[in-house]
Scaffold this active site. Structure first.
Site, PDB file in Angstrom:
ATOM      1  CE1 TYR A  56      -3.037  -3.179   1.189  1.00 59.73           C
ATOM      2  CE2 TYR A  56      -4.269  -1.429  -0.042  1.00 59.73           C
ATOM      3  CZ  TYR A  56      -4.102  -2.677   0.108  1.00 59.73           C
ATOM      4  OH  TYR A  56      -5.224  -3.623  -0.117  1.00 59.73           O
ATOM      5  CB  VAL A  96      -8.631   3.121  -2.136  1.00 60.68           C
ATOM      6  CG1 VAL A  96      -9.431   1.878  -1.680  1.00 60.68           C
ATOM      7  CG2 VAL A  96      -7.582   2.464  -2.923  1.00 60.68           C
ATOM      8  CG  ASP A  97      -8.291   6.910  -7.368  1.00 59.18           C
ATOM      9  OD1 ASP A  97      -8.276   5.861  -8.226  1.00 59.18           O
ATOM     10  OD2 ASP A  97      -8.748   7.958  -7.344  1.00 59.18           O
ATOM     11  CG  HIS A 112     -14.413  -0.881  -2.051  1.00 62.42           C
ATOM     12  ND1 HIS A 112     -14.135  -1.546  -3.602  1.00 62.42           N
ATOM     13  CD2 HIS A 112     -15.600  -1.634  -1.563  1.00 62.42           C
ATOM     14  CE1 HIS A 112     -15.291  -2.222  -3.664  1.00 62.42           C
ATOM     15  NE2 HIS A 112     -15.852  -2.293  -2.650  1.00 62.42           N
ATOM     16  CB  CYS A 123      -8.003   3.337  19.054  1.00 67.40           C
ATOM     17  SG  CYS A 123      -7.083   4.449  18.201  1.00 67.40           S
ATOM     18  CB  CYS A 139      -2.445   5.061  16.959  1.00 67.05           C
ATOM     19  SG  CYS A 139      -3.866   5.695  16.991  1.00 67.05           S
ATOM     20  N   GLY A 179     -16.326   2.236 -15.701  1.00 65.44           N
ATOM     21  CA  GLY A 179     -14.928   1.594 -15.409  1.00 65.44           C
ATOM     22  C   GLY A 179     -14.866   0.503 -14.239  1.00 65.44           C
ATOM     23  CB  SER A 181     -14.472  -5.743 -13.872  1.00 64.03           C
ATOM     24  OG  SER A 181     -14.468  -6.154 -12.521  1.00 64.03           O
TER      25      SER A 181
END
Ligand code: APR
Length: 237
Positions: A56, A96-97, A112, A123, A139, A179, A181
């Site tokens: 990621y 997720v962009d 998503h 947390c 965190c 766009g 599938s």
């Protein structure tokens, strides 16, 4: 005279492909060349968190230099002008962009999750984070170390904002999928829900999707060409 409409737009990785972001299932797709069980499941993360964080982090690096394309810009125009007419655009993205936001889109529902957000597994605190994901991160909410993960929905996890999505589907006058599938549920099932509600449906894609049969209308071609054409048609250019 342009009719004010409540338009439900579902986007998938294909809307960002021409911005240089890989899709998942095309020939050069992320899941064509990587094992999604290792990189996009809670079990894969538990087995090897460093590998998942690295995957990621690499996608964040690529996103840093990606720019929104004409399809993102056309959808942002649609939202602005349709809202001004008294209509609405409910943009539900599987992506997720943040290219819809970078294009000026005001309201984006990321079912998503978001690549540029890190979450604490202790947390559930979350914060915007465009840098690398590491085990050394602390965190900011609970102070725990080594509990970071991407705020992205993995296979086997519940997509987000489903109540809002269902309500927007019920209120829609038009459903358009761009766009995607049509291979991952629940998003792939939205078109069938729209049809059952008597809502006209349209698919914009470079090729037939897995659920192409469910659409009343299909516009085939690159998103950077077809989305602008379709938006122009809706806005009466
Ligand atoms: N213009 C329009 N459509 C395109 C373009 C383009 N330039 N390039 C590719 N496409 C289409 C492909 O034909 C395909 O139908 O985009 C779609 C991409 O499909 P997938 O790679 O399966 O991506 P998506 O549908 O978004 O995947 C859904 O699966 O892995 C999960 O969480 C992930 O959100 C993702 C979900």
């Amino acid at each position: 005279m342009v009719q004010p409409l409540n338009i439900f737009v579902l986007t998938g990785a294909g809307v960002s492909a021409e911005s240089g972001l890989k899709t998942f299932r095309d020939s050069d797709g992320l899941w064509t060349h990587n094992d999604l069980a290792e990189l996009a499941t809670p079990e894969g993360f538990a087995r090897n968190p460093a590998r998942v964080r690295e995957f990621y982090s690499a996608r964040r690096k690529i996103l840093e230099i990606a720019a929104p394309n004409k399809a993102h810009l056309a959808l942002a125009r649609l939202e602005k002008e349709m809202t001004a007419l008294g209509g609405s655009v409910f943009l539900c993205t599987q992506n997720v962009d943040d290219l819809h936001e970078k294009a000026g889109h005001r309201r984006v529902v990321h079912m998503h999750g978001e690549l540029t957000v890190t979450r604490c597994t202790m947390c559930s605190g979350r914060w915007t984070d465009r840098g690398p994901l590491t085990a050394a991160q602390v965190c900011p909410e609970c102070g725990t170390v080594g509990t970071t993960r991407p705020h992205v929905v993995w296979f086997g996890e519940m997509p987000m904002f489903m109540d809002q999505i269902e309500q927007a589907l019920e209120e829609a006058d038009l459903f358009v999928a761009i766009g995607t599938s049509g291979s991952v549920y629940p998003a792939a099932g939205f078109v069938a829900e729209a049809r059952a509600l008597g809502i006209p449906t349209c698919e914009i894609n470079v090729t037939r999707s897995d659920n192409t049969h469910a659409f009343d209308r299909r516009l085939y071609g690159p998103a950077t060409e077809k989305v602008g054409q379709w938006v122009g048609e809706v806005l009466g250019d």
